[in-house]
Design an enzyme around this catalytic site. Structure first.
Site, PDB file in Angstrom:
ATOM      1  N   LEU A   9       0.671  -1.077   0.146  1.00  0.00           N
ATOM      2  CA  LEU A   9      -0.109  -0.051   0.164  1.00  0.00           C
ATOM      3  C   LEU A   9       0.753   1.224   0.003  1.00  0.00           C
ATOM      4  O   LEU A   9       1.733   1.658   0.973  1.00  0.00           O
ATOM      5  CB  LEU A   9      -0.899   0.148   1.347  1.00  0.00           C
ATOM      6  CG  LEU A   9      -1.691  -1.410   1.348  1.00  0.00           C
ATOM      7  CD1 LEU A   9      -2.634  -0.994   2.646  1.00  0.00           C
ATOM      8  CD2 LEU A   9      -2.653  -1.538  -0.015  1.00  0.00           C
ATOM      9  N   ALA A  10       0.576   1.916  -1.018  1.00  0.00           N
ATOM     10  CA  ALA A  10       1.575   3.228  -1.109  1.00  0.00           C
ATOM     11  C   ALA A  10       1.047   4.266  -1.737  1.00  0.00           C
ATOM     12  O   ALA A  10       1.486   5.377  -2.172  1.00  0.00           O
ATOM     13  CB  ALA A  10       2.822   3.195  -1.600  1.00  0.00           C
ATOM     14  N   ARG A  16       1.688  14.390   6.058  1.00  0.00           N
ATOM     15  CA  ARG A  16       2.560  15.170   7.032  1.00  0.00           C
ATOM     16  C   ARG A  16       3.994  15.238   6.486  1.00  0.00           C
ATOM     17  O   ARG A  16       4.783  15.911   7.334  1.00  0.00           O
ATOM     18  CB  ARG A  16       2.266  14.239   8.071  1.00  0.00           C
ATOM     19  CG  ARG A  16       1.338  14.311   9.272  1.00  0.00           C
ATOM     20  CD  ARG A  16       0.958  12.878   9.853  1.00  0.00           C
ATOM     21  NE  ARG A  16       0.499  11.911   9.215  1.00  0.00           N
ATOM     22  CZ  ARG A  16       0.060  10.754   9.785  1.00  0.00           C
ATOM     23  NH1 ARG A  16       0.289  10.695  11.076  1.00  0.00           N
ATOM     24  NH2 ARG A  16      -0.091   9.631   9.319  1.00  0.00           N
ATOM     25  N   GLY A  76      -9.143   4.895   1.758  1.00  0.00           N
ATOM     26  CA  GLY A  76      -8.556   4.130   2.791  1.00  0.00           C
ATOM     27  C   GLY A  76      -7.878   2.902   2.600  1.00  0.00           C
ATOM     28  O   GLY A  76      -7.996   2.386   1.227  1.00  0.00           O
ATOM     29  N   ASN A 225       5.826   8.767   8.813  1.00  0.00           N
ATOM     30  CA  ASN A 225       4.755   9.779   8.288  1.00  0.00           C
ATOM     31  C   ASN A 225       5.167  11.127   8.257  1.00  0.00           C
ATOM     32  O   ASN A 225       4.609  11.979   7.486  1.00  0.00           O
ATOM     33  CB  ASN A 225       3.811   9.488   9.342  1.00  0.00           C
ATOM     34  CG  ASN A 225       2.985   8.191   9.601  1.00  0.00           C
ATOM     35  OD1 ASN A 225       2.549   7.674   8.412  1.00  0.00           O
ATOM     36  ND2 ASN A 225       3.303   7.633  10.608  1.00  0.00           N
TER      37      ASN A 225
HETATM   38  C1  UD1 Z   1      -2.785   1.922   9.509  1.00  0.00           C
HETATM   39  C2  UD1 Z   1      -3.597   1.178  10.165  1.00  0.00           C
HETATM   40  C3  UD1 Z   1      -3.467   1.075  11.600  1.00  0.00           C
HETATM   41  C4  UD1 Z   1      -1.734   0.587  11.854  1.00  0.00           C
HETATM   42  C5  UD1 Z   1      -1.045   1.453  10.757  1.00  0.00           C
HETATM   43  C6  UD1 Z   1       0.294   0.924  11.258  1.00  0.00           C
HETATM   44  C7  UD1 Z   1      -5.674   1.359   8.929  1.00  0.00           C
HETATM   45  C8  UD1 Z   1      -7.161   1.813   8.797  1.00  0.00           C
HETATM   46  N1  UD1 Z   1      -4.830   1.581   9.845  1.00  0.00           N
HETATM   47  O1  UD1 Z   1      -3.001   3.392   9.994  1.00  0.00           O
HETATM   48  O2  UD1 Z   1      -3.928   0.066  12.256  1.00  0.00           O
HETATM   49  O3  UD1 Z   1      -1.437   0.585  13.208  1.00  0.00           O
HETATM   50  O4  UD1 Z   1      -1.412   1.676   9.830  1.00  0.00           O
HETATM   51  O5  UD1 Z   1       1.337   1.487  10.342  1.00  0.00           O
HETATM   52  O6  UD1 Z   1      -5.307   0.436   8.161  1.00  0.00           O
HETATM   53  N2  UD1 Z   1      -2.946   3.874   1.847  1.00  0.00           N
HETATM   54  C9  UD1 Z   1      -3.448   3.595   0.505  1.00  0.00           C
HETATM   55  N3  UD1 Z   1      -4.485   4.190   0.130  1.00  0.00           N
HETATM   56  C10 UD1 Z   1      -5.596   4.712   1.083  1.00  0.00           C
HETATM   57  C11 UD1 Z   1      -5.027   5.092   2.278  1.00  0.00           C
HETATM   58  C12 UD1 Z   1      -3.630   4.607   2.712  1.00  0.00           C
HETATM   59  O7  UD1 Z   1      -2.750   3.139  -0.217  1.00  0.00           O
HETATM   60  O8  UD1 Z   1      -6.480   4.951   0.688  1.00  0.00           O
HETATM   61  C13 UD1 Z   1      -1.611   3.410   2.289  1.00  0.00           C
HETATM   62  C14 UD1 Z   1      -0.641   4.508   2.525  1.00  0.00           C
HETATM   63  O9  UD1 Z   1       0.171   5.065   1.402  1.00  0.00           O
HETATM   64  C15 UD1 Z   1       0.291   3.973   3.541  1.00  0.00           C
HETATM   65  C16 UD1 Z   1      -0.578   2.567   4.056  1.00  0.00           C
HETATM   66  O10 UD1 Z   1      -1.755   2.486   3.280  1.00  0.00           O
HETATM   67  O11 UD1 Z   1       1.433   3.225   2.968  1.00  0.00           O
HETATM   68  C17 UD1 Z   1      -1.238   3.274   5.597  1.00  0.00           C
HETATM   69  O12 UD1 Z   1      -2.075   4.114   5.451  1.00  0.00           O
HETATM   70  P1  UD1 Z   1      -1.763   5.155   6.638  1.00  0.00           P
HETATM   71  O13 UD1 Z   1      -2.601   6.324   6.364  1.00  0.00           O
HETATM   72  O14 UD1 Z   1      -0.512   5.525   6.831  1.00  0.00           O
HETATM   73  O15 UD1 Z   1      -2.458   4.449   7.706  1.00  0.00           O
HETATM   74  P2  UD1 Z   1      -2.303   4.656   9.197  1.00  0.00           P
HETATM   75  O16 UD1 Z   1      -3.122   5.899   9.864  1.00  0.00           O
HETATM   76  O17 UD1 Z   1      -0.650   4.770   9.406  1.00  0.00           O
HETATM   77 CA    CA Z   2       1.108   5.237   8.329  1.00  0.00          CA
END
Ligand code: UD1
Ligand code: CA
Length: 451
Positions: A9-10, A16, A76, A225
């Site tokens: 996931l990226a 931030r 998400g 982050n």
């Molecule tokens: C997420 C987890 C959290 C965990 C944490 C660990 C969820 C809802 N929460 O939170 O429980 O403790 O990771 O690091 O999953 N991303 C996408 N598409 C999106 C949203 C995010 O590809 O629509 C990717 C982001 O680029 C990132 C990863 O998913 O690489 C995690 O997303 P992020 O928003 O950082 O989630 P956290 O708030 O850190």
């Molecule tokens: Ca994160």
């Protein structure tokens, strides 16, 4: 053995970071953050990898041969996984590893372990958790007894839930058919209005499936982050790199001020002194002394090279060479064995044969210098005529006097000599001695009387 595929996931905006560049492309120890994740997956033996990107990131990485799926709108982590699954042909019995592009410290062994845990426990999901000092922004792992019940995001947590110190690391191994089913049931009625991948836990448990936790060291699963966390991760990675080379026979006097990158080659018994940075695929031979205050970038050094307080970029250095203090090699400088480059000497796009010495205050640009030639203090190759760069050729065993200006294009023959302050505008034949401005041949030494 089930087939294994990975989804990274990226696509998140990484707001931030406050940056014009996608978060996962920020540099840590000479590589993009994402590179570390993809490398660890490959080392874990997973070749089938898809990265969920946003359009900006996608434009920057598809040329690197990375398989991507674009998540046009970031709704998400659950939505990101759905977008990936929709693009992949179903493999019901496969195991799907899910990782984040912003976690560069995760070692391949942890990816392997979570997959092994899934296989051994016949669960629908194995997930990595970590005990972490509070406060923390990670999602909380809620358990009933030993069993994992659900994950609650901090923003949706009650104060009691927020006090739980077991975190969701964000690394999951799913059985694919269970994953597809659970993803299809996600809803976005939460504090962020997003589809949370983490809600799959509660869904699977409610259907009587097992979710197995795997507790890991929290230092391995730090997500990046912002730029403060970026600096912390860099420090950890650099420590690992230094340790790896020290264990392989390199002395590093001060790992805290030695800056390395992955995939460097450094020979046995080489000693690295403080404030030294070695990057861009540099290679160093055995028994060298590098530093203090050295920067090597795309540099190759032979064995027993000594270099201090100097910069070598895009250049090749033979064995037994000594460089510095305060020298600058760049733009494809090629030094054969036993060359000496001393204080305040710059060498650009030049080839110096073995035994050449340029000890002080010299510029050699677009030059070819023959074996054992001595280049006196203050010598300048005047390689630029205002329009183009011109070549200076100096033969073997020549003696270039202090403060000579060699106005290129010009050739100085073997064993020729230029006097101090000579401004050489014409070719000098082999064995000839010239001096003055413009330089002219010196009278031949009178032969001894009566002979
Ligand atoms: C997420 C987890 C959290 C965990 C944490 C660990 C969820 C809802 N929460 O939170 O429980 O403790 O990771 O690091 O999953 N991303 C996408 N598409 C999106 C949203 C995010 O590809 O629509 C990717 C982001 O680029 C990132 C990863 O998913 O690489 C995690 O997303 P992020 O928003 O950082 O989630 P956290 O708030 O850190
Ligand atoms: Ca994160």
């Amino acid at each position: 053995m089930s087939a294994v595929r990975a989804i990274v996931l990226a696509a998140g905006k990484g707001t931030r970071m406050k940056s014009g560049r996608p978060k996962v492309l920020h540099d840590i120890c000479g590589r993009a953050m994402l590179w570390y994740v993809l490398t660890a997956l490959r080392e874990a033996g997973i070749d089938d990898v898809v990265v969920v990107t946003n359009p900006e990131l996608d434009a920057r990485i598809t040329s690197d041969g990375i398989t991507t799926v674009v998540q046009a709108e970031q709704l998400g982590t659950g939505h990101a996984v759905k977008v990936a699954l929709d693009a992949l042909a179903p493999m019901p019995d496969a195991h799907v590893l899910i990782a984040s592009g912003d976690m560069p410290l995760v070692p391949s062994a942890l990816f392997r372990s979570v997959l092994d845990t899934l296989g051994q426990t016949r669960a629908a999901l194995a997930l990595v958790t970590a005990k972490m000092p509070l406060p923390s922004n990670f999602g909380r792992v809620l358990r009933r007894g030993d069993a994992v019940e659900r994950i609650v995001e901090l923003r949706d947590a009650t104060p009691e839930q927020a006090a739980v110190d077991e975190m969701n690391a964000g690394i999951y191994a799913f059985d694919e058919s269970h994953l597809r089913e659970a993803i299809g049931h996600l809803r976005s009625d939460n504090a962020q209005g997003e589809y949370y991948l983490t809600d799959t836990v509660e869904y699977l448990v409610s259907r009587g499936n097992r979710v197995t936790p795997l507790i890991a060291d929290h230092r391995l699963v730090l997500g990046i982050n912002d730029r403060v966390e970026l600096a912390q991760a860099r420090k950890v990675l650099n420590e690992r790199l230094c340790e790896q080379h020290m264990r392989a026979g390199v002395t590093i006097i001060d790992p805290d001020t030695t800056y390395l990158e992955p995939e460097l080659v450094i020979g046995l018994d080489t000693v690295i002194h403080p404030n030294t940075s070695i990057g861009r695929h540099s290679k160093i031979g055995a028994d060298c002394v590098v530093g203090p205050n050295v920067r090597l970038s795309n540099a190759t050094l032979g064995d027993t090279v000594t270099i201090r307080e100097s910069v070598v970029v895009d250049s090749l250095v033979g064995s037994g060479v000594s460089i510095g203090p305060f020298a600058h090699l760049r733009g494809n400088a090629v030094l054969a064995d036993d060359v000496h480059i001393g204080n305040f000497v710059e060498v650009k796009k030049s080839k110096l044969a073995s035994g050449v010495k340029a000890g002080h205050l010299t510029y050699l640009g677009d030059a070819i210098v023959g074996e054992d030639t001595n280049v006196g203090a203050g010598t300048i190759t005047c390689n630029y005529d205002g329009e183009k760069k011109n070549v200076t050729i100096i033969g073997r065993g020549a003696f270039i006097g202090s403060n000579s200006s060699l106005v290129a294009p010009v050739t100085i023959g073997d064993r020729a000599l230029t006097g101090a302050g000579a401004v050489v505008t014409k070719d000098v034949p082999a064995g000839e001695r010239v001096a003055g401005n413009p330089a002219r041949p010196l009278p031949k030494k009178p032969s001894a009387k009566g002979s």
